[in-house]
Write a protein that holds these residues in place. Structure first.
Motif: not given
Length: 406
Positions: A167-179
């Motif tokens: 969950t934490v890894g996917y959350a990090s990936a999501a915010v980086s993709a948003l950036a």
């Protein structure tokens, strides 16, 4: 003050991108040591794996900075953020310490956005505007450091298991993709083709060696950030172990503590850094920041309760909140259009090297010398580093060049 209009829209967009990116990095920070323990890694192995990110950043930041001088800041920001997204997806599915370390190494190689972001600020601000602008972007770092670790700790809870790490890894990936999406949609290029061509024509031998020979003060700047960030990294990679072993803290407690550090740093960088720099100078601010950093680490070494631990973290965060924008301003003052990305890449690379060396030794120091030793050694290093900060503060500034283009 300069009469040139302050580039609010561009800085606002860069603030958003920087915040999202740092939040993605911070989500992992309080959880990683606990997950390393779940895969039966030792404290030394865990801190080395955490430091692999900074090893990659050390290797990649100067290259990304030079590429941003040649091809522009915007494509470098987008490419590095997309690379960070991939690295977090790999991290989410890692199940041993070697794969964890490899994922962090790749993520670090993609982390060229810090040098490019600060170079972007240098492109679009006048010398008079720069301290405030650097403080604003520094505040974005601080806000990312508030929300990222807090979110990571809350997602994992105080009793994490492997599914929480996914969950934490996917959350990090999501915010980086948003950036990355924000950079693509909202951020115009700051270094136009005409400015890149002019810079290339004026500096045909643009290499790290040439810049360091022409501007030896860059060596002192690199040494300064290496030592300051190295001491901070020793704290960051052992705080979870120390707080758990001494006071029974879990990931959510550690995440909230890092969030408090980020809050103090953000308030200073976003509200006080600019006025203080104008009144006392960026050099003096950097020296005071190092002194507070040393005092905070000494307080951590002596902490006897969770409350005194938080007091030490607060003092340390004041030091970093003063130091970071002052340092970025000092570095930017030594640059021109033709080498800004490269110089910022060199100083960022030195900062990353500090984040390699600090974690590489902190776990072993913690396990073999004592639980308080990483903080005590860091405080001693910072006391000695005050001399380096004084040297940088007294270094002559080159005459202002035509760096600001409305």
């Amino acid at each position: 003050m300069s009469s040139t209009p302050y580039p609010q829209r561009q800085l606002g967009t860069l603030f958003l991108i920087t915040f999202i990116n740092l939040a993605g990095f911070g989500v992992v920070l309080p959880v990683f040591p606990f997950f390393g323990t779940l895969v039966h890694a030792t404290p030394g192995q865990i801190t080395v794996a955490m430091g692999a990110y900074s090893l990659g950043q050390f290797l990649g930041a100067p290259l990304w900075g030079k590429l941003s001088d040649r091809y522009g800041r915007r494509p470098v920001l987008i490419a590095s953020l997309l690379g960070a997204t991939v690295s977090y997806l790999i991290l989410a599915h890692s199940r041993d310490i070697v794969t964890l370390g490899a994922a962090r190494l790749f993520g670090g190689l993609m982390a060229g956005n810090v040098a490019a972001a600060f170079a972007y600020v240098g492109d679009i601000t006048s010398p008079e505007q720069r301290p405030k602008a650097m403080g604003m972007i520094g505040a974005a770092f601080g806000l990312g450091f508030i929300f990222g670790p807090a979110i990571g700790g809350l997602l994992a809870g105080n009793h994490p298991d492997p599914s929480d790490f996914i969950t934490v890894g996917y959350a990090s990936a999501a915010v980086s993709a948003l950036a990355a999406l924000a950079a693509w949609l909202l951020l115009p290029e700051s270094l136009t083709p005409e400015r890149r061509a002019q810079a290339h024509a004026s500096r045909s031998d643009l290499s790290a060696g040439a810049v360091l020979r022409a501007k030896p003060v860059i060596w002192a700047l690199m040494a300064l950030t290496l030592l300051v960030i190295g001491a901070a990294a020793m704290m960051e990679t052992t705080l979870a172990f120390f707080s758990h072993d001494s006071f029974g803290w879990g990931p959510s407690d550690v995440g909230l503590a890092f969030g408090a550090v980020g809050l103090i740093s953000t308030i200073l960088q976003g509200g006080a850094a600019g006025p203080l720099a104008r009144r006392f100078g960026s050099g003096a601010l950097a020296v005071v920041g190092v002194a507070f950093h040393a005092l905070g680490l000494a307080m951590l070494a002596l902490a006897g309760s969770g409350l005194t631990l938080m007091a030490g973290l607060a003092v340390m965060s004041i030091g970093l909140g003063l130091f970071n924008p002052a340092f970025q301003t000092l570095a930017s003052e030594q640059t021109s259009d033709g080498d800004r990305g490269l110089v910022m890449g060199l100083t960022q690379g030195a900062s990353s090297l500090g984040r390699v060396v600090g974690p590489a030794v902190s776990g072993s120091i913690y396990a073999e010398i004592g639980h308080r030793a990483p903080f005590a050694i860091g405080a001693l290093i910072m006391a000695l580093t005050i001399g380096v900060a004084l040297l940088v503060a007294r270094a002559p500034r080159p005459a202002p060049q035509d760096r600001h283009h409305a």
